[in-house]
Design an enzyme around this catalytic site. Structure first.
Site, PDB file in Angstrom:
ATOM      1  N   GLY A  20       7.954  -6.389  -1.551  1.00 37.61           N
ATOM      2  CA  GLY A  20       8.567  -6.296  -0.227  1.00 37.61           C
ATOM      3  C   GLY A  20       7.855  -7.210   0.742  1.00 37.61           C
ATOM      4  O   GLY A  20       7.226  -8.193   0.341  1.00 37.61           O
ATOM      5  N   GLU A  57       3.587  -7.203  -4.365  1.00 33.36           N
ATOM      6  CA  GLU A  57       4.070  -8.592  -4.385  1.00 33.36           C
ATOM      7  C   GLU A  57       4.789  -8.788  -3.062  1.00 33.36           C
ATOM      8  O   GLU A  57       5.856  -8.224  -2.833  1.00 33.36           O
ATOM      9  CB  GLU A  57       4.988  -8.818  -5.593  1.00 33.36           C
ATOM     10  CG  GLU A  57       5.148 -10.286  -5.934  1.00 33.36           C
ATOM     11  CD  GLU A  57       6.350 -10.914  -5.263  1.00 33.36           C
ATOM     12  OE1 GLU A  57       6.174 -11.510  -4.161  1.00 33.36           O
ATOM     13  OE2 GLU A  57       7.439 -10.816  -5.817  1.00 33.36           O
ATOM     14  N   LEU A  58       4.157  -9.549  -2.184  1.00 32.62           N
ATOM     15  CA  LEU A  58       4.638  -9.624  -0.803  1.00 32.62           C
ATOM     16  C   LEU A  58       5.201 -11.015  -0.520  1.00 32.62           C
ATOM     17  O   LEU A  58       5.487 -11.774  -1.428  1.00 32.62           O
ATOM     18  CB  LEU A  58       3.487  -9.254   0.145  1.00 32.62           C
ATOM     19  CG  LEU A  58       2.811  -7.911  -0.220  1.00 32.62           C
ATOM     20  CD1 LEU A  58       1.637  -7.623   0.684  1.00 32.62           C
ATOM     21  CD2 LEU A  58       3.824  -6.781  -0.173  1.00 32.62           C
ATOM     22  N   CYS A 100      11.028 -15.023  -2.357  1.00 31.33           N
ATOM     23  CA  CYS A 100       9.620 -15.004  -1.925  1.00 31.33           C
ATOM     24  C   CYS A 100       8.957 -16.338  -2.247  1.00 31.33           C
ATOM     25  O   CYS A 100       8.114 -16.804  -1.488  1.00 31.33           O
ATOM     26  CB  CYS A 100       8.883 -13.819  -2.528  1.00 31.33           C
ATOM     27  SG  CYS A 100       9.048 -13.701  -4.304  1.00 31.33           S
TER      28      CYS A 100
HETATM   29  P1  ADP Z   1      12.423  -5.694   4.444  1.00 31.19           P
HETATM   30  O1  ADP Z   1      11.679  -5.723   5.729  1.00 31.19           O
HETATM   31  O2  ADP Z   1      12.885  -7.011   4.011  1.00 31.19           O
HETATM   32  O3  ADP Z   1      13.517  -4.649   4.377  1.00 31.19           O
HETATM   33  P2  ADP Z   1      10.406  -4.053   3.261  1.00 31.19           P
HETATM   34  O4  ADP Z   1       9.123  -4.560   2.744  1.00 31.19           O
HETATM   35  O5  ADP Z   1      10.361  -3.253   4.516  1.00 31.19           O
HETATM   36  O6  ADP Z   1      11.370  -5.284   3.349  1.00 31.19           O
HETATM   37  O7  ADP Z   1      11.116  -3.168   2.135  1.00 31.19           O
HETATM   38  C1  ADP Z   1      10.909  -3.297   0.745  1.00 31.19           C
HETATM   39  C2  ADP Z   1      11.086  -1.933   0.094  1.00 31.19           C
HETATM   40  O8  ADP Z   1      10.081  -1.028   0.600  1.00 31.19           O
HETATM   41  C3  ADP Z   1      12.421  -1.237   0.432  1.00 31.19           C
HETATM   42  O9  ADP Z   1      12.857  -0.545  -0.719  1.00 31.19           O
HETATM   43  C4  ADP Z   1      12.036  -0.306   1.569  1.00 31.19           C
HETATM   44  O10 ADP Z   1      12.928   0.780   1.724  1.00 31.19           O
HETATM   45  C5  ADP Z   1      10.667   0.164   1.125  1.00 31.19           C
HETATM   46  N1  ADP Z   1       9.755   0.623   2.202  1.00 31.19           N
HETATM   47  C6  ADP Z   1       9.804   0.328   3.519  1.00 31.19           C
HETATM   48  N2  ADP Z   1       8.793   0.919   4.205  1.00 31.19           N
HETATM   49  C7  ADP Z   1       8.045   1.586   3.270  1.00 31.19           C
HETATM   50  C8  ADP Z   1       6.837   2.359   3.320  1.00 31.19           C
HETATM   51  N3  ADP Z   1       6.157   2.565   4.459  1.00 31.19           N
HETATM   52  N4  ADP Z   1       6.366   2.872   2.147  1.00 31.19           N
HETATM   53  C9  ADP Z   1       7.004   2.638   0.982  1.00 31.19           C
HETATM   54  N5  ADP Z   1       8.148   1.931   0.874  1.00 31.19           N
HETATM   55  C10 ADP Z   1       8.674   1.387   1.991  1.00 31.19           C
END
Ligand code: ADP
Length: 471
Positions: A218, A241-242, A274
């Protein structure tokens, strides 16, 4: 579509349903349950209880099941690809490629060598390492390659003997549900759950006491929040993996006839990758010619609904991401940069009801501009002249990101030196964005922790166990 809790289909408890939109048309194409905390806990508890049904099998037995899953994905290829295009927005050809990539990941892990490693074997001692399962794994997925990435995470996690609780991104749960149903048909009961919903579902999953391993893909912003969740709820093995801000460093000897390959390294999947090239640094003597050739190659981009023949760039996946791109265009203009190509939002124009944006190139920009120093994750790329390759390398290495990077030149000695010194997880030479199943993939610095794929990715889903035998 219902979610999957402990291998069984389940509707919402009290959270209701959420719509899934096609980002090209904005039509509602399906709906999924909004899981609540109890749904998540139920899925995690069933995983923990059922784990032995899977972990007690031998590696060879599990490998057979992975190979069957690869075949099932291939057999359902057309339906899966249509679903990916409908919910992600990418062109159908790329969606097929994604479905195939997922199948080939299962195939790869179905043949991985996982023998016991003997470190010492003397008259008195035998020292060896085996790989044991960790326990329930939370697999948290993004929306840009949801189907392929569910394969990257589930195939090695399953090979290791772990049960899975998958959390799709809110806008792209449908392909993940399809793969979830394939897994539910092949795995012992309770080994797969797919819980749908918003970000709070991810938070609940990360903090569940049953979860022993979190694999997250994410954004750079959300990754540290996952670590906070883990720190607050007991130790768990984790990989993140960011995002990245991958640079392509183009030397003055670069063969301009290959410019389309460089250009598509930025615009594939409308830049929502990414490891897309997110900034191009080019040695000054080639700058003017490169910009000209690059812009000319963009005539080959046809924006539209990915389901239509001939379209090779779809919409952004969601409105917040479209806004990121719009803001970067505005910021570039406000600060004196030049929009050399594109620059306009297409959404709302005839034939473009969804989150469409023109492919866009910016020049007269440097690291003080957001479009150079931040991740755009959309169809916009800056081209920046540099006095030397080493100057470009300094700019790359002073970034907070470190996912991938590439160098484009005929001088292989130079290319090798630059690729070694780039602070990132993968360096490419004369290409970008290619990921092989048998090589480790991941980032350094703000781009992540841990590696996926290959034997490295497998080992991250295991507990290496040392066995010291006194003879
Ligand atoms: P974007 O900003 O592009 O939506 P995110 O990194 O926020 O990407 O989201 C990637 C995944 O992580 C999604 O499935 C999202 O629902 C989930 N997610 C978002 N916030 C959290 C959190 N605090 N803990 C765990 N999972 C999360």
């Amino acid at each position: 579509m219902q979610m999957i809790v402990g291998s069984e289909l389940k509707g919402p408890s009290d959270g209701g349903w959420m719509d899934v939109l096609n980002p090209a048309t904005l039509e509602v194409i399906n709906r999924v349950p909004k899981a609540n905390v109890e749904d998540v806990e139920q899925a995690c508890a069933i995983s923990a209880e059922s784990q032995h049904l899977w972990s007690d099998l031998t590696f060879d037995q599990r490998k057979k099941v992975l190979a069957q899953i690869a075949d099932d994905i291939k057999a359902n290829m057309d339906d899966i690809a249509a679903t990916i295009t409908a919910e992600v927005g990418k062109p159908l050809g790329e969606a097929k490629h994604e479905a195939l990539a997922c199948a080939s990941t299962f195939k790869f892990f179905s043949t991985l060598d996982v023998e016991e490693e003997v470190l010492n074997d003397t008259e008195s001692v035998r020292l060896s390492v085996i790989h044991r399962p960790i326990g329930p794994c939370a697999l948290i997925l993004p929306w840009n390659f949801p189907f392929a990435l569910m394969g990257w995470k589930s195939a090695p996690a399953l090979l290791a003997g772990n049960p899975l609780v998958v959390k799709p991104a809110p806008t792209t749960p449908l392909g993940n549900m399809k793969l979830g149903n394939i897994l539910a048909d092949r795995l012992p009961k309770g080994i797969i759950s797919v819980v749908t919903g918003a970000d709070d579902v991810g938070k609940a999953l990360v903090t569940s006491k049953h979860i022993r391993r979190v694999s997250f893909t994410g954004s750079v912003e959300t990754g540290p929040k996952v670590l906070e969740g883990i720190a607050a709820s007991g130790l768990k093995k984790v990989s993140l993996e960011l995002g990245g801000n991958d640079a392509a460093i183009v030397a003055k000897d670069f063969d301009l006839s290959k410019v389309a390959s460089l250009m598509w390294s930025s615009f594939r999947n409308a830049g929502q990758v990414c490891i897309a090239v997110k900034r191009v640094y080019v040695e000054e003597p080639l700058y003017e010619d490169l910009v000209k050739a690059y812009v000319a190659s963009m005539d080959g981009i046809k924006v539209g609904n990915g389901a239509e023949a001939g379209v090779n760039m779809g919409p952004l996946n969601n409105l917040p991401q479209l806004k990121v791109v719009q803001n970067m265009v505005q910021d570039t203009k406000d600060n004196g940069g030049t929009i050399k190509f594109g620059g306009n939002t297409l959404m709302g124009q005839e034939g473009f009801p969804g989150y469409f944006h023109e492919p866009t190139v910016c020049t007269d920009v440097d690291e003080s501009f957001s479009v150079v120093s931040n991740e755009q994750f959309g169809p916009i790329v800056p081209i920046v002249p540099v006095p030397s390759i080493d100057d470009a390398l300094d700019r790359v290495n002073s970034s907070r990101f470190g996912l991938g990077g590439s160098v484009w030149t005929n001088d292989m000695e130079l290319a090798r030196r630059v690729s070694e010194h780039m602070q990132c997880g993968t360096s490419w030479i004369n290409t970008h964005m290619i990921v092989e199943k048998n090589a480790p993939f991941g980032g350094v610095k703000a781009s992540g922790i841990g590696r996926e794929l290959g034997r490295w990715g497998f080992e991250e889903f295991t507990e290496p166990k040392t066995i010291y035998m006194k003879k």
